[in-house]
Design a protein around this motif. Sequence first.
Motif, PDB file in Angstrom:
ATOM      1  N   ARG A 244       0.973  -1.201  -0.003  1.00 18.44           N
ATOM      2  CA  ARG A 244      -0.056   0.010   0.026  1.00 18.44           C
ATOM      3  C   ARG A 244       0.978   1.187  -0.105  1.00 18.44           C
ATOM      4  O   ARG A 244       2.091   1.187   0.133  1.00 18.44           O
ATOM      5  CB  ARG A 244      -0.883   0.010   1.209  1.00 18.44           C
ATOM      6  N   TYR A 245       0.331   2.520  -0.329  1.00 18.02           N
ATOM      7  CA  TYR A 245       0.907   3.498  -0.446  1.00 18.02           C
ATOM      8  C   TYR A 245       0.538   4.424   0.869  1.00 18.02           C
ATOM      9  O   TYR A 245      -0.356   4.582   1.233  1.00 18.02           O
ATOM     10  CB  TYR A 245       0.634   4.391  -1.690  1.00 18.02           C
ATOM     11  N   ARG A 246       1.646   4.806   1.676  1.00 10.23           N
ATOM     12  CA  ARG A 246       1.473   5.842   2.709  1.00 10.23           C
ATOM     13  C   ARG A 246       1.387   7.166   2.353  1.00 10.23           C
ATOM     14  O   ARG A 246       0.845   8.179   3.011  1.00 10.23           O
ATOM     15  CB  ARG A 246       2.737   5.427   3.861  1.00 10.23           C
ATOM     16  N   THR A 247       1.918   7.706   1.314  1.00  7.19           N
ATOM     17  CA  THR A 247       1.747   8.892   0.695  1.00  7.19           C
ATOM     18  C   THR A 247       1.815   8.717  -0.912  1.00  7.19           C
ATOM     19  O   THR A 247       2.311   7.776  -1.398  1.00  7.19           O
ATOM     20  CB  THR A 247       2.899   9.836   1.211  1.00  7.19           C
ATOM     21  N   VAL A 248       1.110   9.666  -1.513  1.00  6.39           N
ATOM     22  CA  VAL A 248       1.145   9.584  -3.016  1.00  6.39           C
ATOM     23  C   VAL A 248       1.652  10.876  -3.740  1.00  6.39           C
ATOM     24  O   VAL A 248       1.374  12.020  -3.023  1.00  6.39           O
ATOM     25  CB  VAL A 248      -0.324   9.343  -3.676  1.00  6.39           C
ATOM     26  N   GLY A 249       2.633  10.640  -4.430  1.00  2.00           N
ATOM     27  CA  GLY A 249       3.130  11.974  -5.061  1.00  2.00           C
ATOM     28  C   GLY A 249       3.396  11.508  -6.500  1.00  2.00           C
ATOM     29  O   GLY A 249       2.581  10.750  -7.335  1.00  2.00           O
ATOM     30  N   ASP A 250       4.590  11.960  -6.976  1.00  2.00           N
ATOM     31  CA  ASP A 250       5.023  11.715  -8.456  1.00  2.00           C
ATOM     32  C   ASP A 250       5.449  10.189  -8.334  1.00  2.00           C
ATOM     33  O   ASP A 250       6.055   9.709  -7.513  1.00  2.00           O
ATOM     34  CB  ASP A 250       6.366  12.444  -8.659  1.00  2.00           C
ATOM     35  N   ALA A 251       4.541   9.439  -9.345  1.00  2.00           N
ATOM     36  CA  ALA A 251       4.835   7.901  -9.469  1.00  2.00           C
ATOM     37  C   ALA A 251       6.172   7.586  -9.846  1.00  2.00           C
ATOM     38  O   ALA A 251       6.526   6.487  -9.543  1.00  2.00           O
ATOM     39  CB  ALA A 251       3.820   7.440 -10.361  1.00  2.00           C
ATOM     40  N   SER A 252       7.061   8.477 -10.013  1.00  2.00           N
ATOM     41  CA  SER A 252       8.595   8.011 -10.543  1.00  2.00           C
ATOM     42  C   SER A 252       9.268   8.040  -9.354  1.00  2.00           C
ATOM     43  O   SER A 252      10.532   7.419  -9.524  1.00  2.00           O
ATOM     44  CB  SER A 252       9.027   9.014 -11.763  1.00  2.00           C
ATOM     45  N   CYS A 253       8.848   8.536  -8.223  1.00  2.00           N
ATOM     46  CA  CYS A 253       9.858   8.456  -7.059  1.00  2.00           C
ATOM     47  C   CYS A 253       9.059   8.370  -5.712  1.00  2.00           C
ATOM     48  O   CYS A 253       9.479   8.542  -4.698  1.00  2.00           O
ATOM     49  CB  CYS A 253      10.484  10.095  -7.077  1.00  2.00           C
ATOM     50  N   THR A 254       7.844   7.787  -5.708  1.00  2.00           N
ATOM     51  CA  THR A 254       7.170   7.524  -4.633  1.00  2.00           C
ATOM     52  C   THR A 254       6.910   5.935  -4.416  1.00  2.00           C
ATOM     53  O   THR A 254       6.632   5.390  -5.587  1.00  2.00           O
ATOM     54  CB  THR A 254       5.887   7.854  -4.756  1.00  2.00           C
ATOM     55  N   ALA A 255       7.573   5.339  -3.359  1.00  2.00           N
ATOM     56  CA  ALA A 255       7.600   4.076  -3.140  1.00  2.00           C
ATOM     57  C   ALA A 255       6.422   3.477  -2.371  1.00  2.00           C
ATOM     58  O   ALA A 255       5.606   4.279  -1.786  1.00  2.00           O
ATOM     59  CB  ALA A 255       8.741   3.579  -2.449  1.00  2.00           C
ATOM     60  N   ALA A 256       6.116   2.394  -2.367  1.00  2.00           N
ATOM     61  CA  ALA A 256       4.934   1.630  -1.425  1.00  2.00           C
ATOM     62  C   ALA A 256       5.985   0.929  -0.553  1.00  2.00           C
ATOM     63  O   ALA A 256       6.993   0.624  -0.302  1.00  2.00           O
ATOM     64  CB  ALA A 256       4.100   0.696  -2.587  1.00  2.00           C
ATOM     65  N   VAL A 257       4.909   0.461   0.633  1.00  2.00           N
ATOM     66  CA  VAL A 257       5.485  -0.464   1.661  1.00  2.00           C
ATOM     67  C   VAL A 257       4.675  -1.665   1.618  1.00  2.00           C
ATOM     68  O   VAL A 257       3.372  -1.835   1.316  1.00  2.00           O
ATOM     69  CB  VAL A 257       5.198   0.249   2.905  1.00  2.00           C
ATOM     70  N   ARG A 258       5.461  -2.808   2.078  1.00  2.00           N
ATOM     71  CA  ARG A 258       4.767  -4.161   2.253  1.00  2.00           C
ATOM     72  C   ARG A 258       3.669  -3.805   3.462  1.00  2.00           C
ATOM     73  O   ARG A 258       3.866  -3.363   4.444  1.00  2.00           O
ATOM     74  CB  ARG A 258       5.517  -5.171   2.543  1.00  2.00           C
ATOM     75  N   SER A 259       2.227  -4.425   3.152  1.00  2.00           N
ATOM     76  CA  SER A 259       1.277  -4.397   4.031  1.00  2.00           C
ATOM     77  C   SER A 259       0.048  -5.398   3.885  1.00  2.00           C
ATOM     78  O   SER A 259      -0.022  -5.654   2.581  1.00  2.00           O
ATOM     79  CB  SER A 259       0.565  -2.779   3.880  1.00  2.00           C
TER      80      SER A 259
END
Length: 302
Positions: A244-259
């Motif tokens: 899941r994403y804890r924060t959303v921004g530019d898709a080229s530099c925003t990572a997800a976390v295992r959840s």
Amino acid sequence: MTTFDYRVTHLDVLEAESVFVFREVAAEFQRPVLLFSGGKDSVVMLWLARKAFWPGRVPFGVMHVDTGHNFPEVLAFRDRVVGQLGLPLVVASVPEAIESGLVVVPEGASRNRAQTPVLLAAVEKYRFDALFGGARRDEEKARAKERVFSFRDEFGQWDPKNQRPELWSLYNARVATGESIRVFPLSNWTELDVWRYIAREGIELPDIYFAHEREVVERDGMLYGVNEFLPARPGETVFTEQVRYRTVGDASCTAAVRSDADTVEKVIAEVAATRVTERGATRGDDRVSEAAMEDRKREGYF
């Protein structure tokens, strides 16, 4: 005899403070605007703005500084919410700025830094004198320095050593022509406060904030979703992970976390146990240098 409990909850106090900030800005400024990307903080901010002026309409529009590298589900959510509320939406477009020559972005580089001149151009074009942002002090150390009313000079720049005192929550709204104020109604909230408020109020969010399966690559210790803006590099292994994403921004530099947190209640439990802020855990652009965020803010970033 009937007794009444007049105590208010922590969330009630935060809500009241934010509502007061919105009303203060509406009373003091001529052309405020709310920065709205469809991310959780901007969604909560818009919810609070509606509460502040209920049953009237929100007396200002919203603006999104669009890098062109957005998660499609977040953009769709943004457009749906704005349409439902009938709010005017200004889209300050980084792709248009690149095409016009206002900014230059190297091939394959993040467009986050390019948001600054695009934002400042929109402020000048529409003569905005106050901009609501969803930044919180717990996110990052440069943001911890921000006042609730953060003064910006005629060039849109931020000087952390030249900010106004805010004793007893008294805010100085005076600006000269060309100057502006960035206003942060969620300054004293934490990520956990935001999620608990979302749960209490039943606020809808984009599905990207909840656990789902996505193709990812592991890069610099973070899981990046593979998409048209962030393809896998030669030698990288693409695999499917529940994230899941804890924060959303530019898709080229925003990572997800295992959840496996697929409900608001599970997200709250997960956030309560974490010891790394959402930006520290998921934003590659903040790792450029120790002072990456402060450098961008000095230039005029959110």
